[in-house]
Write a protein that holds these residues in place. Structure first.
Motif, PDB file in Angstrom:
ATOM      1  N   ILE A  42       5.172 -12.525   0.967  1.00 40.32           N
ATOM      2  CA  ILE A  42       6.033 -13.041   2.020  1.00 40.32           C
ATOM      3  C   ILE A  42       7.595 -13.361   1.380  1.00 40.32           C
ATOM      4  N   PRO A  43       8.294 -12.599   1.455  1.00 42.51           N
ATOM      5  CA  PRO A  43       8.681 -11.489   2.490  1.00 42.51           C
ATOM      6  C   PRO A  43       7.849 -10.254   1.742  1.00 42.51           C
ATOM      7  N   ARG A  44       7.421  -9.359   2.679  1.00 47.30           N
ATOM      8  CA  ARG A  44       6.947  -8.236   2.643  1.00 47.30           C
ATOM      9  C   ARG A  44       7.821  -7.269   1.489  1.00 47.30           C
ATOM     10  N   GLN A  45       7.268  -6.668   0.542  1.00 48.52           N
ATOM     11  CA  GLN A  45       8.108  -5.922  -0.678  1.00 48.52           C
ATOM     12  C   GLN A  45       7.814  -4.357  -0.312  1.00 48.52           C
ATOM     13  N   ILE A  46       7.058  -3.763   0.688  1.00 50.61           N
ATOM     14  CA  ILE A  46       6.939  -2.615   0.560  1.00 50.61           C
ATOM     15  C   ILE A  46       6.672  -2.421   2.140  1.00 50.61           C
ATOM     16  N   SER A  47       7.206  -1.100   2.824  1.00 51.98           N
ATOM     17  CA  SER A  47       6.760  -0.862   4.103  1.00 51.98           C
ATOM     18  C   SER A  47       5.481  -0.021   4.355  1.00 51.98           C
ATOM     19  N   ILE A  48       4.937   0.356   5.328  1.00 51.73           N
ATOM     20  CA  ILE A  48       4.095   1.058   5.672  1.00 51.73           C
ATOM     21  C   ILE A  48       4.332   2.579   5.167  1.00 51.73           C
ATOM     22  N   GLU A  49       5.427   3.043   5.498  1.00 53.66           N
ATOM     23  CA  GLU A  49       5.984   4.338   5.278  1.00 53.66           C
ATOM     24  C   GLU A  49       6.021   4.628   3.644  1.00 53.66           C
ATOM     25  N   GLU A  50       6.460   3.517   2.901  1.00 53.93           N
ATOM     26  CA  GLU A  50       6.321   3.638   1.278  1.00 53.93           C
ATOM     27  C   GLU A  50       4.942   3.565   0.927  1.00 53.93           C
TER      28      GLU A  50
END
Length: 217
Positions: A181-189
């Protein structure tokens, strides 16, 4: 007790033609060997859980001359389970004989990856080095020792209930900061890093989260 972690490269494929039956679009699927046994008559029985398999897997198994018998079914999460009785080549038979001769243990599940087979072998230092030095010459190019360490078994619990691929996706997500938190990577990455589609990553994480939350009820 020591654990020797070894890797057999897919490019060399020392396991013979039956191993090629599970290829999908030229690539072997990920999965696990849950059990592997050398019978007194020299044949082998194994229980294999695959994330996917070619749609014609049953006909491939039925037509292969080294397959004695088989049973194929589906897992609850969309995978494939195969119970196979086969005639191994001489080198594979010798490999399994070495396990018995040196009083070693195979720590299952044995991991099946796109790049090869990963196996953990248990024993003392003398037993393990003796077995490695006795490997058939045909395994030399395919075999690689990745490490030797004290054995640390995985305890029962939620993690033990996950498939290898689910554990791999979860570990990558945690290490990459997906749950920070906060998120450091996306699902796409994450999908790019894991070499699969975003929908596949999302599905794996949903299944992991479902198992975890179910345990907390």
């Amino acid at each position: 007790m020591k654990c020797l972690r070894a890797h057999f490269d897919n490019e060399e494929n020392p396991f013979g033609s039956p191993y090629d039956l599970f290829t999908v679009d030229g690539q072997r699927p990920c999965g696990e060997l849950r059990d592997l046994r050398l019978r007194p008559d020299g044949t082998v029985v194994e229980l294999c859980i695959l994330e996917n398999a070619p749609p014609d897997i049953e006909s491939r198994l039925d037509e292969h001359p080294d397959i004695v018998d088989f049973d194929v079914g589906e897992t609850s999460d969309g995978g494939v389970v195969c119970h196979v009785h086969l005639v191994p080549n001489d080198d594979v038979r010798r490999l399994l004989e070495l396990v018995d001769e040196h009083d070693l243990l195979l720590d299952t599940p044995i991991r099946l990856t796109h790049d090869g087979v990963v196996v953990n072998v248990l024993g003392n230092h003398t037993q393990l080095t003796g077995a490695v030095s006795s490997l058939p010459e045909s395994f030399t190019d395919a075999f690689c020792v990745e490490g030797l360490s004290d054995y640390e078994p995985v305890r029962n619990g939620v993690r033990a209930e996950l498939t290898h691929r689910q554990r791999e996706v979860l570990e990558t997500a945690v290490e990459s900061g997906y749950y920070d938190i906060p998120r450091q990577i996306s699902i796409e990455e994450l999908a790019t890093e894991l070499e699969c589609s975003p929908s596949t990553v999302s599905e794996h994480l949903r299944k992991v989260e479902s198992r975890v939350l179910t345990q907390l009820r």
